[in-house]
Design an enzyme around this catalytic site. Sequence first.
Site, PDB file in Angstrom:
ATOM      1  N   HIS A  62      15.345 -19.401  19.692  1.00 32.24           N
ATOM      2  CA  HIS A  62      15.833 -19.775  18.388  1.00 32.24           C
ATOM      3  C   HIS A  62      14.736 -20.193  17.530  1.00 32.24           C
ATOM      4  O   HIS A  62      14.105 -21.260  17.402  1.00 32.24           O
ATOM      5  CB  HIS A  62      16.905 -21.033  18.396  1.00 32.24           C
ATOM      6  N   HIS A  64      12.531 -19.171  13.663  1.00 38.36           N
ATOM      7  CA  HIS A  64      12.409 -18.490  12.581  1.00 38.36           C
ATOM      8  C   HIS A  64      11.040 -18.018  12.032  1.00 38.36           C
ATOM      9  O   HIS A  64      10.052 -18.847  12.114  1.00 38.36           O
ATOM     10  CB  HIS A  64      13.025 -19.198  11.496  1.00 38.36           C
ATOM     11  N   ASN A  96      17.680 -14.427   9.392  1.00 41.77           N
ATOM     12  CA  ASN A  96      17.679 -14.645   8.118  1.00 41.77           C
ATOM     13  C   ASN A  96      16.462 -14.630   7.427  1.00 41.77           C
ATOM     14  O   ASN A  96      15.844 -15.572   6.816  1.00 41.77           O
ATOM     15  CB  ASN A  96      18.303 -16.183   7.922  1.00 41.77           C
ATOM     16  N   ASP A 307      14.647 -24.104  17.048  1.00 39.42           N
ATOM     17  CA  ASP A 307      14.877 -24.024  15.592  1.00 39.42           C
ATOM     18  C   ASP A 307      13.520 -23.840  14.656  1.00 39.42           C
ATOM     19  O   ASP A 307      13.715 -24.597  13.611  1.00 39.42           O
ATOM     20  CB  ASP A 307      16.123 -24.857  15.153  1.00 39.42           C
TER      21      ASP A 307
HETATM   22 ZN   LIG Z   1      21.096 -22.181  12.176  1.00 35.35          ZN
END
Ligand SMILES: [Zn+2]
Length: 427
Positions: A62, A64, A96, A307
């Site tokens: 996970h 980004h 995203n 994250d």
């Molecule tokens: Zn999330």
Amino acid sequence: MAQILITGGRVLDPASNTDKVLDVAIDNGVIAAIGAKLPQPAGCTMIDAQGCLVTPGLIDPHVHLREPGHEHKETIATGTRAAIAGGFTSVCCMPNTSPALDSPESMRFVYDRAAHAGMCRVFPVAAATKGRKGEELAEIQLLASSGAVAFSDDGDCVASAGMMRRIFTHVASTGRAFMQHCQDPTMTRGAAMHAGAIASRLGLGGWPREAEEIIVERDVRLARKSKARYHVQHISSAETIDIIRRARATGVEVTGEATPHHLHLTHDVCDGYNTMGKVNPPLREQRDVEALRLGIADGTITVLGTDHAPHSQDEKALPFEEAPFGFVGLESALPLYAEALVATGLISWARLIALLTIEPAKLCGLDVSGLGKLAVGGPADVTVIDPDASWTLSKETLAGRSWNTPFLGRVMKGRAKHTIVAGLLRK
Ligand SMILES: [Zn+2]
């Protein structure tokens, strides 16, 4: 390709139940041998691993990486540099971005950029709906065959139960997992932090635990019916763990994930409108921190994910309600996990390494290609960890593009000393 010999380390490979002082020889991108006192080939690179753990390359399911679209926060090149610094040899990036990762072209883009960066492996998690809008199903089959290792609309929750049911049916047929960002949007409109005493005092919109629990409860019912593999991302609420525990006991294929920050911090960090405490889902209370740690100890939570969410200083300097959610996490994750889970006696180093290697590998189907384990003939992704290294997290020690983390200035114990990807020494 250069040969590497790692000598005298404690080889910890949970997949094969190995926990022994051994040497590891690497040749031509694969693990050539694991054994006692291996011969030293001429001209090979020697790594003295005495006092260190030698583990399969760590996997973060996970992160980004912000590319395409938000390159001022992070890129695939800078994010994978941070991953290597933190001991991660594989990361799974969330969709995203702008545009969202919802097409075969975007899958190829991620793989190409990662290859060009030449640091760690990057596996894209594709959006389950077009543009992550929750309205129209993405081309799930096509995305799976184009290299999507899992599906998620992360950043947003799939709010519609009807759409969620369709997603489960389609994703189940690919064998991939669906990863949910559990947040009922009708309960969190205008919310900036955990609904509790501090939000009330600061006059900020509160984000209730139920916003997460309701979605998990609903999804477990849908996943049971469709026989889909369901993964709960970044758990923040104690009761969510109870829901997952019950579901697993009845045979639903549900896994849960904990972040370093939810294992350490509470909403206290947000006091004084400190945006370095603003994250989605929010930091909650001590009982949630305790429940997360215990949920890992009793085997309910089997995956750890950072994250990793880079944002620029300008963005984090905005007023609390306007500032973006999220922290960077790749470089500080390993010592923070060890501090919360191993130093407290809740789990062993071997279990922690499982949570960071074979467990996420299975979640994302990477174990099939030999990742998440140390096997002779398998890919030489190896992390050498000094569990006693003491260091301080600072802007200067961060290799990524952003330094938005509430852990700046914290003294850490434990660090990845070497990170080897496909037989190449990257750190
Ligand atoms: Zn999330």
